[in-house]
Design a protein around this motif. Structure first.
Motif, PDB file in Angstrom:
ATOM      1  N   TRP A  37      -2.292  -1.542   3.597  1.00 33.88           N
ATOM      2  CA  TRP A  37      -1.086  -2.300   3.256  1.00 33.88           C
ATOM      3  C   TRP A  37       0.131  -1.746   4.004  1.00 33.88           C
ATOM      4  N   GLU A  41       2.363  -4.009   6.341  1.00 35.47           N
ATOM      5  CA  GLU A  41       3.673  -4.400   5.823  1.00 35.47           C
ATOM      6  C   GLU A  41       4.817  -3.536   6.330  1.00 35.47           C
ATOM      7  N   ALA A  78      11.121  -0.371  -4.775  1.00 32.48           N
ATOM      8  CA  ALA A  78      10.327  -1.579  -4.520  1.00 32.48           C
ATOM      9  C   ALA A  78       9.072  -1.254  -3.718  1.00 32.48           C
ATOM     10  N   THR A  79       9.208  -0.377  -2.734  1.00 31.72           N
ATOM     11  CA  THR A  79       8.046   0.003  -1.928  1.00 31.72           C
ATOM     12  C   THR A  79       7.034   0.777  -2.764  1.00 31.72           C
ATOM     13  N   ALA A  82       5.187  -1.571  -5.046  1.00 35.96           N
ATOM     14  CA  ALA A  82       4.183  -2.358  -4.329  1.00 35.96           C
ATOM     15  C   ALA A  82       2.944  -1.519  -4.035  1.00 35.96           C
ATOM     16  N   GLU A  85       0.872  -1.106  -7.170  1.00 35.39           N
ATOM     17  CA  GLU A  85       0.147  -2.334  -7.479  1.00 35.39           C
ATOM     18  C   GLU A  85      -1.091  -2.476  -6.587  1.00 35.39           C
ATOM     19  N   VAL A  86      -0.955  -2.178  -5.300  1.00 41.29           N
ATOM     20  CA  VAL A  86      -2.102  -2.239  -4.397  1.00 41.29           C
ATOM     21  C   VAL A  86      -3.173  -1.250  -4.851  1.00 41.29           C
TER      22      VAL A  86
END
Length: 236
Positions: A37, A41, A78-79, A82, A85-86
């Motif tokens: 990811w 990203e 935020a990073t 994320a 969550e991954v």
């Protein structure tokens, strides 16, 4: 949540992480997913190598923060969210520990098998699926987070459910797990037998906070499990 098709004479209930498989293999799988990811990203290379080194040698609670900082990227909320969550949602590349695989392949057919595991439900469900526990005869598979974190061990609800579904005397139920901080105190109070597995490669090394949190027996491999269960059976 389904229970056993037939009533067995004895029941062995297992924890999941660092009991049936090595938790570090899940961590490695998850970090690889996050690294993919991060490459797609954020354009970050070498994230996996940095993160795995942090996991093995650093503070495991801040692996993402320190890995990003080392690669020159701000660890903004935020990073990090994320990445978490991954990590939790990825499909893990894990397998049963070899000794657990051997034990399950030779376990007596009149023995009931079940699972009680804490942890975030999405992640634990994917682990159970990857390990094929339902096909191996585990029923019920109790993931306590399905009821909410208040019902994680040592809350008695999961243990009560197993007792209701199997309907055997509690002294004929054994719980095999690794964490004396939460795993053994409740089943011991309910009359279960308890076995702690101390895998050399385990992530957490936890001393029992008090004597009633300790297991009845300790082993380092499932190769010792039948002997431990036999000793506990003779003690009835």
């Amino acid at each position: 949540m389904s229970g056993p098709a037939n009533r067995p004479g004895r029941v062995v209930v297992f924890d999941l992480d660092d009991t049936l498989y090595l938790e570090r293999s899940y961590a490695r799988s998850g970090l690889a997913a996050v690294a993919s990811w991060a490459r797609a990203e954020l354009g970050l290379e070498q994230f996996f190598e940095r993160a795995w080194n942090e996991f093995e040698h650093g503070d495991r609670s801040r692996v993402f923060d320190r890995s990003l900082a080392a690669l020159g990227r701000a660890a903004d909320p935020a990073t990090i969210a994320a990445m978490i969550e991954v990590y939790r949602q990825h499909r893990p590349a894990i397998a049963l520990a070899a000794d657990a695989e051997d034990w399950l392949c030779t376990a007596s057919g009149d023995l009931g098998l079940a699972l009680i595991s804490d942890g975030f439900h999405a992640a634990q469900s994917r682990k159970v699926e990857a390990l094929g526990l339902a096909a191996r005869g585990f029923a019920p598979i109790v993931l306590t987070d399905s009821w909410g974190r208040d019902f994680w061990k040592p809350h008695p609800r999961a243990f009560e459910l197993v007792e209701q579904l199997f309907a055997v005397p509690t002294e004929r139920i054994a719980y095999v797990a690794d964490n004396p901080g939460k795993d053994f105190v409740t089943p011991r109070r309910r009359g279960w037998r308890t076995v702690q597995i101390l895998r050399p490669e385990r992530i957490h090394h936890i001393e029992p906070p008090q004597s009633d949190h300790a297991a009845d027996r300790s082993i380092t491999s499932f190769a010792e499990l039948n002997a431990a269960l036999a000793q506990l059976s003779r003690a009835e």
